[in-house]
Design a protein around this motif. Structure first.
Motif, PDB file in Angstrom:
ATOM      1  N   ARG A 101      -7.820   1.293  17.179  1.00 13.93           N
ATOM      2  CA  ARG A 101      -8.905   1.182  16.185  1.00 13.93           C
ATOM      3  C   ARG A 101      -9.831   2.392  16.218  1.00 13.93           C
ATOM      4  O   ARG A 101     -10.374   2.796  15.199  1.00 13.93           O
ATOM      5  CB  ARG A 101      -9.707  -0.110  16.399  1.00 13.93           C
ATOM      6  N   LYS A 111       0.821  -1.216   0.000  1.00 12.61           N
ATOM      7  CA  LYS A 111       0.000   0.000   0.000  1.00 12.61           C
ATOM      8  C   LYS A 111       0.856   1.268   0.000  1.00 12.61           C
ATOM      9  O   LYS A 111       0.524   2.235  -0.681  1.00 12.61           O
ATOM     10  CB  LYS A 111      -0.939  -0.009   1.221  1.00 12.61           C
ATOM     11  N   ASP A 117      -1.729   5.441   9.081  1.00 14.34           N
ATOM     12  CA  ASP A 117      -0.825   5.175  10.209  1.00 14.34           C
ATOM     13  C   ASP A 117       0.079   6.380  10.485  1.00 14.34           C
ATOM     14  O   ASP A 117       0.311   6.748  11.638  1.00 14.34           O
ATOM     15  CB  ASP A 117       0.067   3.957   9.923  1.00 14.34           C
ATOM     16  N   ARG A 138       5.730  -3.679  13.016  1.00 10.96           N
ATOM     17  CA  ARG A 138       4.304  -4.013  13.096  1.00 10.96           C
ATOM     18  C   ARG A 138       4.014  -4.887  14.320  1.00 10.96           C
ATOM     19  O   ARG A 138       4.399  -6.056  14.353  1.00 10.96           O
ATOM     20  CB  ARG A 138       3.872  -4.734  11.829  1.00 10.96           C
ATOM     21  N   GLY A 183      -3.693  -2.163   7.611  1.00 11.73           N
ATOM     22  CA  GLY A 183      -4.251  -3.457   7.199  1.00 11.73           C
ATOM     23  C   GLY A 183      -5.498  -3.893   7.949  1.00 11.73           C
ATOM     24  O   GLY A 183      -6.286  -4.677   7.449  1.00 11.73           O
ATOM     25  N   ARG A 241     -10.139 -11.144   7.403  1.00 11.56           N
ATOM     26  CA  ARG A 241     -10.403  -9.822   6.812  1.00 11.56           C
ATOM     27  C   ARG A 241     -10.757  -9.819   5.336  1.00 11.56           C
ATOM     28  O   ARG A 241     -11.276  -8.831   4.828  1.00 11.56           O
ATOM     29  CB  ARG A 241      -9.155  -8.936   6.992  1.00 11.56           C
TER      30      ARG A 241
HETATM   31  C1  S3P Z   1      -2.194  -3.322  11.211  1.00  9.24           C
HETATM   32  C2  S3P Z   1      -1.486  -2.895  10.126  1.00  9.24           C
HETATM   33  C3  S3P Z   1      -0.528  -1.790  10.175  1.00  9.24           C
HETATM   34  C4  S3P Z   1      -0.883  -0.843  11.325  1.00  9.24           C
HETATM   35  C5  S3P Z   1      -1.017  -1.584  12.602  1.00  9.24           C
HETATM   36  C6  S3P Z   1      -2.090  -2.675  12.549  1.00  9.24           C
HETATM   37  C7  S3P Z   1      -3.132  -4.466  11.063  1.00  9.24           C
HETATM   38  O1  S3P Z   1      -0.535  -1.078   8.935  1.00  9.24           O
HETATM   39  O2  S3P Z   1      -2.070  -0.146  11.058  1.00  9.24           O
HETATM   40  O3  S3P Z   1       0.236  -2.138  12.899  1.00  9.24           O
HETATM   41  O4  S3P Z   1      -4.006  -4.645  11.932  1.00  9.24           O
HETATM   42  O5  S3P Z   1      -3.035  -5.198  10.044  1.00  9.24           O
HETATM   43  P1  S3P Z   1       0.079  -1.646   7.549  1.00  9.24           P
HETATM   44  O6  S3P Z   1      -0.962  -2.524   6.941  1.00  9.24           O
HETATM   45  O7  S3P Z   1       0.320  -0.419   6.759  1.00  9.24           O
HETATM   46  O8  S3P Z   1       1.315  -2.379   7.899  1.00  9.24           O
END
Ligand code: S3P
Length: 168
Positions: free
Chosen positions: A58, A15, A34, A118, A80, A137
């Motif tokens: 969230r 992304k 993020d 992450r 994500g 998901r």
């Molecule tokens: C998450 C993905 C991360 C970030 C956090 C949680 C998830 O973003 O928002 O660590 O729940 O999959 P990226 O998808 O950009 O790594």
């Protein structure tokens, strides 16, 4: 009003890299949910998970998405987990072409293996975690306006594929 392009998909989907390329090609700004959260909170996502927990994160993510969904001419990269809340997809679709960057858990794993930022992947078996998250998901990712298979494609090829649909 010119639409946004919104990239969704699991960690490692590309992304950020595809988003930056798209933004350059479209002469749009690149926004990352993020990064916005980190800027407004003044701490890293991993720190938010550690001190305040995932539920709190969230809520921040939902509020951020509601706000930036009112934008125009932005390429937006989402975290994500953002589509775990369907309300986020509804908001993002209001003024955005939503694009699911799809890849297998093995490919996602190969792309994130060297990274440590992450929190959800700091486990004994990150591949199993990716498989579990995809299972949970993907039904929501698949509600995106377009689905782009990213396996064996360059960032440039993926960006061009999205632009073709966007300009249609
Ligand atoms: C998450 C993905 C991360 C970030 C956090 C949680 C998830 O973003 O928002 O660590 O729940 O999959 P990226 O998808 O950009 O790594």
């Amino acid at each position: 009003m010119k639409k946004n392009v919104v990239l969704v998909g699991l960690m490692g989907a590309g992304k950020t890299s595809v988003g930056q390329e798209l933004a350059q090609k479209l002469s749009y700004e690149f926004w990352d949910t993020d990064a916005i959260i980190e800027q407004t909170q003044g701490v890293k996502i991993s720190e938010i998970f550690k001190t305040k927990g995932e539920v709190f994160f969230r809520e921040l993510e939902k509020a951020t998405i509601a706000k930036i969904s009112q934008e125009e001419k932005k390429v937006i990269s989402t975290g994500g987990g953002s589509l775990e809340q369907i309300e986020n997809l509804k908001n993002l679709k209001k003024n955005g072409l939503t694009v699911y960057l799809k890849a297998s858990p093995e490919t996602l794993f190969s792309r994130v293996i060297t990274e440590t930022h992450r929190p959800l992947l700091q486990t004994e078996n990150p591949l199993a975690k990716l498989e579990e998250l995809l299972e949970k998901r993907e039904k929501n990712y698949l509600l995106s306006d377009i689905i782009v298979l990213t396996e064996n494609k360059t960032i440039d090829e993926i960006a061009n594929e999205i632009i073709e649909v966007f300009n249609d």
